[in-house]
Scaffold this motif. Structure first.
Motif: not given
Length: 350
Positions: A143-146, A324-325, A270-274, A204-206
């Motif tokens: 998923v992309s959000t906490v 997520l970071l 998009d770097g905000s969506r792992a 996984l994360n950017a």
């Protein structure tokens, strides 16, 4: 010049303003910890739900609890220095303290039963800075959000009556978050390898690499193994600790190597969506080779006291806007503080 004395009303107003400053700080602190908004997702809630899933195991990490320490070096070829001014990418060698692990909070879980594996590394740069990174042997995050991650953990918790996740709750989560479907499809068809040595580990994360001119480059990275991939065998499915035994045996025979590949984002990535995979045609740079030479049990090893916080970064590497970071960093800190307190109490008890 003689100052005009304050009137009683002015004096009361000024004192009230002075008192308001620390009060605001206290309110912000309480809000940041979730105390003024119980429904707000906090690092405490994240750690608690992970502990519910894995059970209580004092002195161990709340996630990726079962692992082993490794020691080695990173040999940079200088290729990534055009993207990042971090000294780790200048040609030369950097000592590394790492850790292999499997996902989950149970330090006694059988290795074959956990599909997600991890590699965490702490690079000790010559200038005193550190670069810490935690990577996973999967191609993208579920998923992309906490909030989604927390809800996924809750939906996956075992039902006390059956010991298994509630199928209806999990189905409801999937219907609400169809973004998780590609990950579930990957997990269903994924065949685990026979060794950590042959796993590819992905950030996984950017993140952002900052070059010498100050320009920013959106990137992800992977550790790509030199060891040929082989599927898990029948004998390994009967050995709860086959991953640890295997890595110790391999390192006793000689070093193991991975190439650090940097993937540079293209236009529109998009770097905000792992949870989103970047196209395969993106520019990749081989930044050098990770060489591991020794494995040590984690409870006595040098990795035990390291918090592999992904936001401990040297000059030349910065966080992206991936939400997520910050959540990972906060949860790692909570977990680290809890387990080190527990370890200290256990040591004192003896």
């Amino acid at each position: 010049m003689t100052q005009t004395p304050f009137t009683p009303r002015q004096l009361i107003t000024r004192l009230a303003v002075i008192a308001l400053v620390p009060l605001l700080l206290i309110v912000l602190f309480l809000w940041g910890g979730g105390w003024l908004s119980p429904q707000r997702l906090t690092s405490d809630k994240l750690v608690d739900v992970l502990q519910q899933a894995g059970g209580e195991h004092p002195g161990f990490r709340r996630n990726h609890a079962k692992g082993i320490c490794v020691i080695g070096r990173f040999i940079s070829n200088g290729n990534a220095s055009a993207l990042s001014r971090a000294s780790v990418f200048a040609a030369g060698e950097t000592p590394v303290t790492g850790r292999f692990a499997i996902a989950g909070g149970n330090p006694s879980a059988p290795d074959y039963a956990v599909p997600v594996r991890s590699m965490a590394l702490a690079f000790q740069l010559a200038n005193g800075e550190q670069w810490r990174t935690g990577m996973n042997a999967m191609p993208f995050f579920p998923v992309s959000t906490v909030e989604q991650f927390y809800e996924l953990q809750v939906a996956s918790l075992p039902d006390p009556a059956t010991g298994k996740p509630n199928a209806e709750k999990f189905k409801a989560f999937v219907q609400k978050n169809p973004e998780v479907m590609p990950f579930l499809a990957w997990a269903k068809q994924n065949v685990p390898s026979s060794s950590w040595a042959s796993d590819r580990f992905n950030s996984l994360n950017a993140f952002r690499f900052i070059d010498k001119s100050g320009a920013s480059h959106l990137v992800r990275w992977s550790m790509v193994p030199h060891t040929a991939w082989q599927p898990i065998g029948a004998a390994q499915k009967n050995d709860n600790d086959f991953l640890q035994k295997d890595i110790q045996q391999r390192l006793a025979q000689g070093p193991l190597q991975w190439d650090l590949l940097i993937t540079v984002a293209g236009k529109g990535d998009d770097g905000s969506r792992a949870s989103q995979v970047w196209p395969a045609d993106r520019q990749t740079i081989n930044a050098g080779t990770l060489e591991l030479s020794q494995a040590i049990a984690q409870q006595q090893g040098p990795c035990n006291d390291i918090n592999y916080d992904p936001l401990i970064l040297p000059d030349g590497i910065a966080a992206s806007d991936d939400p997520l970071l910050n959540a990972r960093s906060a949860a790692y800190s909570k977990s680290y503080n809890a387990r080190t307190r527990e370890q200290a109490a256990q040591t004192g008890a003896h």
